[in-house]
Write a protein that holds these residues in place. Sequence first.
Motif, PDB file in Angstrom:
ATOM      1  N   GLY A 226      -1.343   0.083   5.979  1.00  0.00           N
ATOM      2  CA  GLY A 226      -0.009   0.051   6.596  1.00  0.00           C
ATOM      3  C   GLY A 226       0.255  -1.221   7.378  1.00  0.00           C
ATOM      4  O   GLY A 226       1.393  -1.491   7.756  1.00  0.00           O
ATOM      5  N   ASN A 227      -0.768  -2.034   7.614  1.00  0.00           N
ATOM      6  CA  ASN A 227      -0.615  -3.348   8.239  1.00  0.00           C
ATOM      7  C   ASN A 227       0.304  -3.369   9.454  1.00  0.00           C
ATOM      8  O   ASN A 227       1.181  -4.221   9.566  1.00  0.00           O
ATOM      9  CB  ASN A 227      -0.101  -4.362   7.218  1.00  0.00           C
ATOM     10  CG  ASN A 227      -1.025  -4.505   6.051  1.00  0.00           C
ATOM     11  OD1 ASN A 227      -2.151  -4.936   6.189  1.00  0.00           O
ATOM     12  ND2 ASN A 227      -0.558  -4.105   4.887  1.00  0.00           N
TER      13      ASN A 227
ATOM     14  N   THR B 154      11.971   5.140   7.904  1.00  0.00           N
ATOM     15  CA  THR B 154      10.687   4.430   7.983  1.00  0.00           C
ATOM     16  C   THR B 154      10.927   2.973   7.616  1.00  0.00           C
ATOM     17  O   THR B 154      11.336   2.667   6.501  1.00  0.00           O
ATOM     18  CB  THR B 154       9.660   5.022   7.008  1.00  0.00           C
ATOM     19  OG1 THR B 154       9.573   6.426   7.233  1.00  0.00           O
ATOM     20  CG2 THR B 154       8.295   4.394   7.207  1.00  0.00           C
ATOM     21  N   SER B 159       3.727  -7.697   5.297  1.00  0.00           N
ATOM     22  CA  SER B 159       2.524  -7.832   6.123  1.00  0.00           C
ATOM     23  C   SER B 159       1.999  -9.252   6.053  1.00  0.00           C
ATOM     24  O   SER B 159       1.355  -9.722   6.972  1.00  0.00           O
ATOM     25  CB  SER B 159       1.448  -6.872   5.629  1.00  0.00           C
ATOM     26  OG  SER B 159       1.054  -7.221   4.318  1.00  0.00           O
ATOM     27  N   ASN B 190       5.692  -9.786  15.432  1.00  0.00           N
ATOM     28  CA  ASN B 190       5.177  -8.603  16.095  1.00  0.00           C
ATOM     29  C   ASN B 190       6.236  -7.515  15.946  1.00  0.00           C
ATOM     30  O   ASN B 190       7.127  -7.375  16.771  1.00  0.00           O
ATOM     31  CB  ASN B 190       4.919  -8.930  17.569  1.00  0.00           C
ATOM     32  CG  ASN B 190       4.460  -7.724  18.334  1.00  0.00           C
ATOM     33  OD1 ASN B 190       3.753  -6.870  17.804  1.00  0.00           O
ATOM     34  ND2 ASN B 190       4.876  -7.636  19.585  1.00  0.00           N
ATOM     35  N   GLY B 194       7.308   0.309  12.198  1.00  0.00           N
ATOM     36  CA  GLY B 194       7.195   0.243  10.741  1.00  0.00           C
ATOM     37  C   GLY B 194       5.840  -0.115  10.192  1.00  0.00           C
ATOM     38  O   GLY B 194       4.872  -0.328  10.910  1.00  0.00           O
ATOM     39  N   LEU B 195       5.820  -0.165   8.848  1.00  0.00           N
ATOM     40  CA  LEU B 195       4.610  -0.435   8.084  1.00  0.00           C
ATOM     41  C   LEU B 195       4.747  -1.782   7.398  1.00  0.00           C
ATOM     42  O   LEU B 195       5.840  -2.227   7.104  1.00  0.00           O
ATOM     43  CB  LEU B 195       4.445   0.616   6.980  1.00  0.00           C
ATOM     44  CG  LEU B 195       4.502   2.070   7.389  1.00  0.00           C
ATOM     45  CD1 LEU B 195       4.550   2.932   6.143  1.00  0.00           C
ATOM     46  CD2 LEU B 195       3.287   2.401   8.219  1.00  0.00           C
ATOM     47  N   GLY B 196       3.595  -2.409   7.107  1.00  0.00           N
ATOM     48  CA  GLY B 196       3.629  -3.688   6.403  1.00  0.00           C
ATOM     49  C   GLY B 196       3.113  -3.547   4.991  1.00  0.00           C
ATOM     50  O   GLY B 196       2.067  -2.968   4.759  1.00  0.00           O
ATOM     51  N   GLY B 197       3.858  -4.087   4.026  1.00  0.00           N
ATOM     52  CA  GLY B 197       3.402  -4.123   2.639  1.00  0.00           C
ATOM     53  C   GLY B 197       3.169  -5.568   2.243  1.00  0.00           C
ATOM     54  O   GLY B 197       3.865  -6.467   2.705  1.00  0.00           O
ATOM     55  N   LYS B 198       2.172  -5.799   1.371  1.00  0.00           N
ATOM     56  CA  LYS B 198       1.829  -7.175   1.007  1.00  0.00           C
ATOM     57  C   LYS B 198       2.722  -7.669  -0.125  1.00  0.00           C
ATOM     58  O   LYS B 198       2.735  -7.084  -1.202  1.00  0.00           O
ATOM     59  CB  LYS B 198       0.364  -7.247   0.602  1.00  0.00           C
ATOM     60  CG  LYS B 198      -0.176  -8.656   0.553  1.00  0.00           C
ATOM     61  CD  LYS B 198      -1.692  -8.614   0.568  1.00  0.00           C
ATOM     62  CE  LYS B 198      -2.315  -9.898   0.071  1.00  0.00           C
ATOM     63  NZ  LYS B 198      -1.889 -11.095   0.783  1.00  0.00           N
ATOM     64  N   GLY B 202       4.523  -5.079  -2.603  1.00  0.00           N
ATOM     65  CA  GLY B 202       3.986  -4.159  -1.592  1.00  0.00           C
ATOM     66  C   GLY B 202       5.090  -3.446  -0.853  1.00  0.00           C
ATOM     67  O   GLY B 202       5.053  -2.219  -0.682  1.00  0.00           O
ATOM     68  N   GLY B 205       6.912  -1.125  -3.238  1.00  0.00           N
ATOM     69  CA  GLY B 205       6.079   0.033  -3.556  1.00  0.00           C
ATOM     70  C   GLY B 205       6.143   1.084  -2.470  1.00  0.00           C
ATOM     71  O   GLY B 205       6.323   2.273  -2.748  1.00  0.00           O
ATOM     72  N   TYR B 206       6.032   0.653  -1.211  1.00  0.00           N
ATOM     73  CA  TYR B 206       6.117   1.603  -0.092  1.00  0.00           C
ATOM     74  C   TYR B 206       7.495   2.261  -0.052  1.00  0.00           C
ATOM     75  O   TYR B 206       7.618   3.460   0.152  1.00  0.00           O
ATOM     76  CB  TYR B 206       5.867   0.892   1.240  1.00  0.00           C
ATOM     77  CG  TYR B 206       4.415   0.623   1.566  1.00  0.00           C
ATOM     78  CD1 TYR B 206       3.395   1.008   0.692  1.00  0.00           C
ATOM     79  CD2 TYR B 206       4.061   0.002   2.750  1.00  0.00           C
ATOM     80  CE1 TYR B 206       2.070   0.747   0.995  1.00  0.00           C
ATOM     81  CE2 TYR B 206       2.730  -0.257   3.061  1.00  0.00           C
ATOM     82  CZ  TYR B 206       1.739   0.112   2.180  1.00  0.00           C
ATOM     83  OH  TYR B 206       0.441  -0.145   2.485  1.00  0.00           O
ATOM     84  N   GLN B 209       7.978   4.907  -2.626  1.00  0.00           N
ATOM     85  CA  GLN B 209       7.177   6.119  -2.454  1.00  0.00           C
ATOM     86  C   GLN B 209       7.594   6.963  -1.272  1.00  0.00           C
ATOM     87  O   GLN B 209       7.214   8.130  -1.185  1.00  0.00           O
ATOM     88  CB  GLN B 209       5.710   5.735  -2.281  1.00  0.00           C
ATOM     89  CG  GLN B 209       5.097   5.273  -3.568  1.00  0.00           C
ATOM     90  CD  GLN B 209       3.588   5.347  -3.508  1.00  0.00           C
ATOM     91  OE1 GLN B 209       3.011   5.473  -2.452  1.00  0.00           O
ATOM     92  NE2 GLN B 209       2.958   5.290  -4.648  1.00  0.00           N
ATOM     93  N   MET B 210       8.330   6.391  -0.333  1.00  0.00           N
ATOM     94  CA  MET B 210       8.637   7.114   0.902  1.00  0.00           C
ATOM     95  C   MET B 210      10.106   7.427   1.020  1.00  0.00           C
ATOM     96  O   MET B 210      10.907   6.542   1.274  1.00  0.00           O
ATOM     97  CB  MET B 210       8.224   6.261   2.089  1.00  0.00           C
ATOM     98  CG  MET B 210       6.947   6.707   2.730  1.00  0.00           C
ATOM     99  SD  MET B 210       6.478   5.508   3.951  1.00  0.00           S
ATOM    100  CE  MET B 210       5.327   4.548   3.027  1.00  0.00           C
ATOM    101  N   PRO B 211      10.494   8.678   0.860  1.00  0.00           N
ATOM    102  CA  PRO B 211      11.890   9.027   1.070  1.00  0.00           C
ATOM    103  C   PRO B 211      12.290   8.657   2.497  1.00  0.00           C
ATOM    104  O   PRO B 211      11.560   8.971   3.442  1.00  0.00           O
ATOM    105  CB  PRO B 211      11.916  10.545   0.876  1.00  0.00           C
ATOM    106  CG  PRO B 211      10.686  10.856   0.088  1.00  0.00           C
ATOM    107  CD  PRO B 211       9.674   9.841   0.461  1.00  0.00           C
TER     108      PRO B 211
END
Lengths: 288, 344
Positions: A226-227, B154, B159, B190, B194-198, B202, B205-206, B209-211
């Motif tokens: 999740g980085n 979300t 990332s 910073n 939230g989330l980081g995708g590469k 990435g 993809g996140y 997959q995430m409603p």
Amino acid sequence: MKNTTNKAFRLTLHMTALSVLLLLLAVFSSLLLFSLPSMKSLGWGFYTGRLWNPFTNEFGVLPFVFGTLATSFLALLMTVPSSLALSLLLGEYSREGGVASFLNSLIDLLAGIPSVIYGFWGMLVLIPLVRKVEEALRVPPFGVGIFTASLVLAIMILPYSASLGREVLKLVPQEQKEAAYALGATRYEVLRRVSIPYARSGIFAGFLLSLGRALGETMAVTMLIGNANILPGGIFSPGNTMASVIANEFSEATDPLYVASLIQVALVLFLLTTLINLLGKRLIRRGL
Amino acid sequence: MKMRTLFTILSLLLLVGSGLNAQNKELLGAGATFPYPLYSKMFDVYNAKTGVKVNYQAIGSGGGIKQLIGKTVAFGGTDAPMTESEMKEASGEVVHIPMALGAVVITYNLPGNPELKMTPDVLADIFLGVITKWSDPRLKRLNPQVSLPDLPITVVHRSDGSGTTFVFSEYLGKVSSFWYNKVGVGKSLNWPVGLGGKGNPGVAGYVKQMPGAVGYVELTYALQNGMPVAVVKNKSGNFIKPTAESASQAANIAIPQNTRVSLTDTVAPKGYPIASFTWIILYREMKEGKMTKNQAAELVKLLGWMVKEGQQYAQPLHYSPLPKKAVQAAENVIKSLTFEGKKI
């Protein structure tokens, strides 16, 4: 003439061994050298800081140290039961035969899969599964995070400890085992009292090898953790590891302090891995 | 024995000779990954036409800048203009030449994936974590025709350090002073939530997959993959759908001579507000870039071709071609290039 060949061969061996040592030293000293700017400007704050902000040039390594340790030890915890079971099965119960050779080649195969493929598999298969679990547990259903990363790590590091455990169990002297059987011990008792105690330090060394692999794993973790550069709040929380943050940010970092800080993260990872290895070796030498 | 030595020396000389010859027809560049598909198409066509071979390594904008400063390449590629401190690090004056435009789009995962409208303040508040649900009244007011679900939002961000993040954060920093003070502008940030995708894949993809997820990716990537994208209100108050065309329109403004201009939050009435140039960077005095005179001349010809004839290859690959004013500005920069102080 024969003597010279002998000497030359020995010299080559020494030189090669020495060059590995020198290389290690070179890596360490260049990490040290290139992280000097950030050591000077950030001081101890680097080790205690929870904030990683390239915009304001504030760099704290704590979230990544925590993420690395959490994922690695969690993965180790998950891998121990299956690894032990596999070692015992293949080192004691069915050493030869079709099942054994099939399982052995499976373990070797597991070790040979590139980590990016583990990462992909994790993204496509594990994330939706973990999301379901998280929904049932009523935590935010990210699907990614410390737990998911650890789960994949556990599978990735399994072959190392399992195969080493298998080999050391095979080395348990047959006479000792037979002596125990002669005294009326059951197979389980022989395992408990003879084989495992004899192979204990070897099995432990296998776990240490696995742990070392988990500490440095980058790609699969990056894809699943999740980085988020924060101190994770729980095992389902997203986080980040030292290896992952370096892989993510190094190529685009141009500010000198930022680059130096990333190199210092590498230095911390290097030292932490060394420390854990030394501690582990000590435990092994003491016979646990 | 002597014959053999002679032969070796001769063949070595030959090798060096042919190497030198090839060097004049070969140019080395490195940098941004975003324009890489476009550049490789352009270089391919150009090679077939002229025999000049361009070797471009897509190592990222930051890498391109580092290599240009380190003088290991003749030119670099970057999505974010070089900062003042980076310009100072370089041994000579570095010029920026725009080559195409890119845009950053907002993509999301909602039931039915309706087209959403966004305003700058709502966008900033979503990525700040102030707006946390899709059923937020501000989102509902903007999108009365869409039935927004009661899903938590979300946030998904990049990332890895990225020019895409730079452009997006620069936009948010312009439209929200709170964003500028709290998060800032940069290739890595910073992030408050939230989330980081590469990479683009990435993030995409996140989001898929995430409603309830929302993220930002490059326009080209979103178009190629048929992802839902938000329509964003620009400075003139128009809601603009991100397309190759509307991103080009963002550059329909007065462009300064050095072309180091930020196009985010553009004043162009038809321009999509989260767009940016992608530049090729090089030393104005081309000898600084360790080039021979012939190589410098070839590079100047190549750059001139890229900003004119080369532009036709942009749209088929979902890139936004330079509008006329930008082509002119680019040509003026190219004309100002020198070798040993003389115009080429």
